[in-house]
Scaffold this motif. Sequence first.
Motif, PDB file in Angstrom:
ATOM      1  N   PRO A 110       8.981  -3.322  -4.531  1.00 33.40           N
ATOM      2  CA  PRO A 110      10.101  -2.514  -4.044  1.00 33.40           C
ATOM      3  C   PRO A 110       9.712  -1.684  -2.839  1.00 33.40           C
ATOM      4  CG  PRO A 110       9.128  -1.456  -5.960  1.00 33.40           C
ATOM      5  CD  PRO A 110       8.420  -2.783  -5.790  1.00 33.40           C
ATOM      6  N   VAL A 111      10.699  -1.325  -2.041  1.00 34.26           N
ATOM      7  CA  VAL A 111      10.453  -0.456  -0.883  1.00 34.26           C
ATOM      8  C   VAL A 111      11.390   0.740  -0.982  1.00 34.26           C
ATOM      9  CG1 VAL A 111      10.303  -0.300   1.620  1.00 34.26           C
ATOM     10  CG2 VAL A 111       9.848  -2.476   0.500  1.00 34.26           C
ATOM     11  N   PRO A 112      11.082   1.722  -1.863  1.00 35.55           N
ATOM     12  CA  PRO A 112      11.906   2.918  -1.945  1.00 35.55           C
ATOM     13  C   PRO A 112      11.718   3.787  -0.713  1.00 35.55           C
ATOM     14  CG  PRO A 112      10.017   3.119  -3.398  1.00 35.55           C
ATOM     15  CD  PRO A 112       9.970   1.739  -2.824  1.00 35.55           C
ATOM     16  N   MET A 113      12.821   4.313  -0.213  1.00 36.11           N
ATOM     17  CA  MET A 113      12.757   5.134   0.994  1.00 36.11           C
ATOM     18  C   MET A 113      12.673   6.614   0.607  1.00 36.11           C
ATOM     19  SD  MET A 113      12.843   2.918   3.380  1.00 36.11           S
ATOM     20  CE  MET A 113      13.153   3.953   4.804  1.00 36.11           C
ATOM     21  N   PRO A 114      11.536   7.306   0.897  1.00 38.20           N
ATOM     22  CA  PRO A 114      11.436   8.732   0.599  1.00 38.20           C
ATOM     23  C   PRO A 114      12.521   9.522   1.321  1.00 38.20           C
ATOM     24  CG  PRO A 114       9.298   7.822   1.195  1.00 38.20           C
ATOM     25  CD  PRO A 114      10.308   6.781   1.517  1.00 38.20           C
ATOM     26  N   ARG A 115      13.124  10.486   0.621  1.00 38.76           N
ATOM     27  CA  ARG A 115      14.205  11.275   1.210  1.00 38.76           C
ATOM     28  C   ARG A 115      13.700  12.430   2.070  1.00 38.76           C
ATOM     29  NH1 ARG A 115      19.215  10.088  -0.769  1.00 38.76           N
ATOM     30  NH2 ARG A 115      19.287   8.727  -2.591  1.00 38.76           N
TER      31      ARG A 115
ATOM     32  N   LYS B 139       3.698  -0.720   2.516  1.00 44.28           N
ATOM     33  CA  LYS B 139       4.547  -1.248   1.452  1.00 44.28           C
ATOM     34  C   LYS B 139       5.576  -2.218   2.013  1.00 44.28           C
ATOM     35  CE  LYS B 139       4.235   2.612  -1.818  1.00 44.28           C
ATOM     36  NZ  LYS B 139       5.003   3.641  -2.572  1.00 44.28           N
ATOM     37  N   VAL B 140       6.142  -1.867   3.164  1.00 42.41           N
ATOM     38  CA  VAL B 140       7.131  -2.746   3.791  1.00 42.41           C
ATOM     39  C   VAL B 140       6.488  -4.064   4.183  1.00 42.41           C
ATOM     40  CG1 VAL B 140       8.623  -3.061   5.793  1.00 42.41           C
ATOM     41  CG2 VAL B 140       8.611  -0.868   4.601  1.00 42.41           C
ATOM     42  N   ARG B 141       5.300  -4.000   4.796  1.00 44.01           N
ATOM     43  CA  ARG B 141       4.627  -5.209   5.259  1.00 44.01           C
ATOM     44  C   ARG B 141       4.332  -6.161   4.094  1.00 44.01           C
ATOM     45  NH1 ARG B 141       0.459  -2.935   7.527  1.00 44.01           N
ATOM     46  NH2 ARG B 141       1.586  -2.554   9.472  1.00 44.01           N
ATOM     47  N   GLU B 142       3.820  -5.610   2.994  1.00 44.78           N
ATOM     48  CA  GLU B 142       3.502  -6.451   1.834  1.00 44.78           C
ATOM     49  C   GLU B 142       4.764  -7.050   1.224  1.00 44.78           C
ATOM     50  OE1 GLU B 142       1.675  -8.424  -1.315  1.00 44.78           O
ATOM     51  OE2 GLU B 142       0.930  -7.719   0.622  1.00 44.78           O
ATOM     52  N   SER B 143       5.809  -6.254   1.107  1.00 50.47           N
ATOM     53  CA  SER B 143       7.045  -6.744   0.508  1.00 50.47           C
ATOM     54  C   SER B 143       7.693  -7.818   1.371  1.00 50.47           C
ATOM     55  CB  SER B 143       8.021  -5.582   0.293  1.00 50.47           C
ATOM     56  OG  SER B 143       9.118  -5.992  -0.500  1.00 50.47           O
ATOM     57  N   VAL B 144       7.678  -7.628   2.680  1.00 44.33           N
ATOM     58  CA  VAL B 144       8.253  -8.623   3.592  1.00 44.33           C
ATOM     59  C   VAL B 144       7.478  -9.932   3.500  1.00 44.33           C
ATOM     60  CG1 VAL B 144       8.604  -9.204   6.031  1.00 44.33           C
ATOM     61  CG2 VAL B 144       9.278  -6.953   5.163  1.00 44.33           C
TER      62      VAL B 144
ATOM     63  N   GLY C 218      20.156  -1.520  -1.381  1.00 50.09           N
ATOM     64  CA  GLY C 218      19.145  -1.113  -2.348  1.00 50.09           C
ATOM     65  C   GLY C 218      17.739  -1.515  -1.938  1.00 50.09           C
ATOM     66  N   TYR C 219      16.768  -1.212  -2.823  1.00 46.49           N
ATOM     67  CA  TYR C 219      15.353  -1.395  -2.539  1.00 46.49           C
ATOM     68  C   TYR C 219      14.978  -2.836  -2.202  1.00 46.49           C
ATOM     69  CZ  TYR C 219      14.710   3.221  -4.727  1.00 46.49           C
ATOM     70  OH  TYR C 219      14.765   4.549  -5.048  1.00 46.49           O
ATOM     71  N   VAL C 220      15.679  -3.796  -2.782  1.00 47.10           N
ATOM     72  CA  VAL C 220      15.321  -5.198  -2.591  1.00 47.10           C
ATOM     73  C   VAL C 220      15.859  -5.745  -1.276  1.00 47.10           C
ATOM     74  CG1 VAL C 220      15.527  -7.512  -3.584  1.00 47.10           C
ATOM     75  CG2 VAL C 220      15.243  -5.548  -5.078  1.00 47.10           C
ATOM     76  N   SER C 221      16.963  -5.204  -0.808  1.00 47.66           N
ATOM     77  CA  SER C 221      17.624  -5.774   0.362  1.00 47.66           C
ATOM     78  C   SER C 221      16.859  -5.541   1.656  1.00 47.66           C
ATOM     79  CB  SER C 221      19.043  -5.207   0.505  1.00 47.66           C
ATOM     80  OG  SER C 221      19.874  -5.710  -0.513  1.00 47.66           O
ATOM     81  N   LEU C 222      16.244  -4.377   1.829  1.00 48.16           N
ATOM     82  CA  LEU C 222      15.564  -4.099   3.090  1.00 48.16           C
ATOM     83  C   LEU C 222      14.461  -5.121   3.390  1.00 48.16           C
ATOM     84  CD1 LEU C 222      15.279  -2.354   5.590  1.00 48.16           C
ATOM     85  CD2 LEU C 222      13.769  -0.841   4.295  1.00 48.16           C
ATOM     86  N   PRO C 223      13.524  -5.387   2.462  1.00 49.16           N
ATOM     87  CA  PRO C 223      12.528  -6.418   2.766  1.00 49.16           C
ATOM     88  C   PRO C 223      13.147  -7.809   2.929  1.00 49.16           C
ATOM     89  CG  PRO C 223      12.295  -5.646   0.507  1.00 49.16           C
ATOM     90  CD  PRO C 223      13.224  -4.707   1.196  1.00 49.16           C
ATOM     91  N   ALA C 224      14.255  -8.069   2.229  1.00 45.90           N
ATOM     92  CA  ALA C 224      14.921  -9.370   2.380  1.00 45.90           C
ATOM     93  C   ALA C 224      15.470  -9.533   3.789  1.00 45.90           C
ATOM     94  CB  ALA C 224      16.046  -9.498   1.352  1.00 45.90           C
ATOM     95  N   TYR C 225      16.097  -8.491   4.323  1.00 48.56           N
ATOM     96  CA  TYR C 225      16.632  -8.558   5.686  1.00 48.56           C
ATOM     97  C   TYR C 225      15.507  -8.733   6.707  1.00 48.56           C
ATOM     98  CZ  TYR C 225      20.924  -6.589   3.624  1.00 48.56           C
ATOM     99  OH  TYR C 225      22.039  -6.355   2.867  1.00 48.56           O
ATOM    100  N   LEU C 226      14.435  -7.968   6.530  1.00 47.97           N
ATOM    101  CA  LEU C 226      13.338  -8.036   7.495  1.00 47.97           C
ATOM    102  C   LEU C 226      12.626  -9.385   7.423  1.00 47.97           C
ATOM    103  CD1 LEU C 226      11.861  -4.434   7.088  1.00 47.97           C
ATOM    104  CD2 LEU C 226      13.373  -5.293   8.903  1.00 47.97           C
ATOM    105  N   ALA C 227      12.514  -9.933   6.211  1.00 44.17           N
ATOM    106  CA  ALA C 227      11.857 -11.238   6.053  1.00 44.17           C
ATOM    107  C   ALA C 227      12.698 -12.365   6.637  1.00 44.17           C
ATOM    108  CB  ALA C 227      11.583 -11.500   4.576  1.00 44.17           C
ATOM    109  N   ALA C 228      14.018 -12.242   6.534  1.00 42.08           N
ATOM    110  CA  ALA C 228      14.915 -13.307   7.001  1.00 42.08           C
ATOM    111  C   ALA C 228      15.209 -13.227   8.489  1.00 42.08           C
ATOM    112  CB  ALA C 228      16.230 -13.248   6.223  1.00 42.08           C
ATOM    113  N   ARG C 229      15.015 -12.070   9.088  1.00 43.32           N
ATOM    114  CA  ARG C 229      15.386 -11.875  10.492  1.00 43.32           C
ATOM    115  C   ARG C 229      14.757 -12.933  11.392  1.00 43.32           C
ATOM    116  NH1 ARG C 229      14.273  -6.452  14.202  1.00 43.32           N
ATOM    117  NH2 ARG C 229      15.612  -7.079  15.947  1.00 43.32           N
TER     118      ARG C 229
END
Length: 384
Positions: A85-90, A102-107, A127-138
Amino acid sequence: MSGEQTVRIDQGAVADPRGAAVGRRTLSVVVAGGGTAGHIEPALALADAVRRLRPDARVTALGTERGLENRLVPARGYPLELIPPVPMPRKASPELLKLPLKVRESVKRTRDVLDRVGANVVVGFGGYVSLPAYLAARGRVPIVVHEANARAGLANKVGAKFAARVLAATPDSGLAGARTIGIPLRESITRLDRWALRAQARQHFGLHPHAPTILVVGGSQGARTLNTAFSGAAEALGRAGIGVLHAHGPKNTIAVQQVPGAPAYTAVPYLERMDLAYAAADLVVCRSGAMTVAEVSAVGLPAVFVPLPHGNGEQALNAQPVVTAGGARLVADADLTAQRVIDEVLPLARDAQRLQEMSRATLGSGHREADQVLAQIVLEVAGQ
């Protein structure tokens, strides 16, 4: 999941001498909507709609090891691939410094999944799963973004910048150029005939067959405010001849005073059959998450929405179109007390004419066909 690739010959396709299919290729859709039911259920509703249009389609869900998707996705018969997961700190914190790693590993892990399943399109629901999915698919796989909330989250704001299509549940979600289609819902909800199922539903939950009945539900984990207010008003509701079906959450308990001879106050930890719960009720008192608002609207159930008082205020915004249409009332979390239930909710539950008017207004504000609309768009983007 196995990395083996299978060759499927679609009906109507022509096989060449080497066994490869000539004609329509097998469709592979990856859906990213893990974490909460509000992200998972629209993704699964889309998956079902895609399968109805293309029974040969391969649909894979992305998730994390802690999300509800670990229970919901396999139960619906779809393969689940877990990614970090890639939770975004507030706010600024040590966790923020770790975010790039974390982003790099998840992507990287997500790209491996997309390659292995031969993804033709990635559909994200936030949500947490979508961000790495978008970056991986780009730049590799076409992207479709769906925003369920009235105010878009960070992941979908990022994904929308390079998506082929952007869809939203409501206007003014904050995503430029988004087409409003509503939220994809499962067929057990969109095709629900509340009146035809009423007798079965009330028998299923042990409710009075004819008494006015209130459904109280605070989401999958329950809601303390709703639990306290309704347990405190239980005796008054019973004496007024009103039945209650109350989902208090698996980690909570409530004590209610049953009135002898009165309709039952049925308290349960969780509702597996929301379709029957909606069919049993004349009125629902609930949070106003995007998924809940969409389901209530689709089935024409009058509502009293009690928005979660945290976050960025999106729950109140989610409810507003139905409230404006006359299908629901809005009560602030801090204002929902046992006395407010007695003074406002109880009389409403006994006003059959008013409930009928609210039901018509609620139905008019819903989007029962959103799953089909989104599925068609996904097939177009995938070139199918």
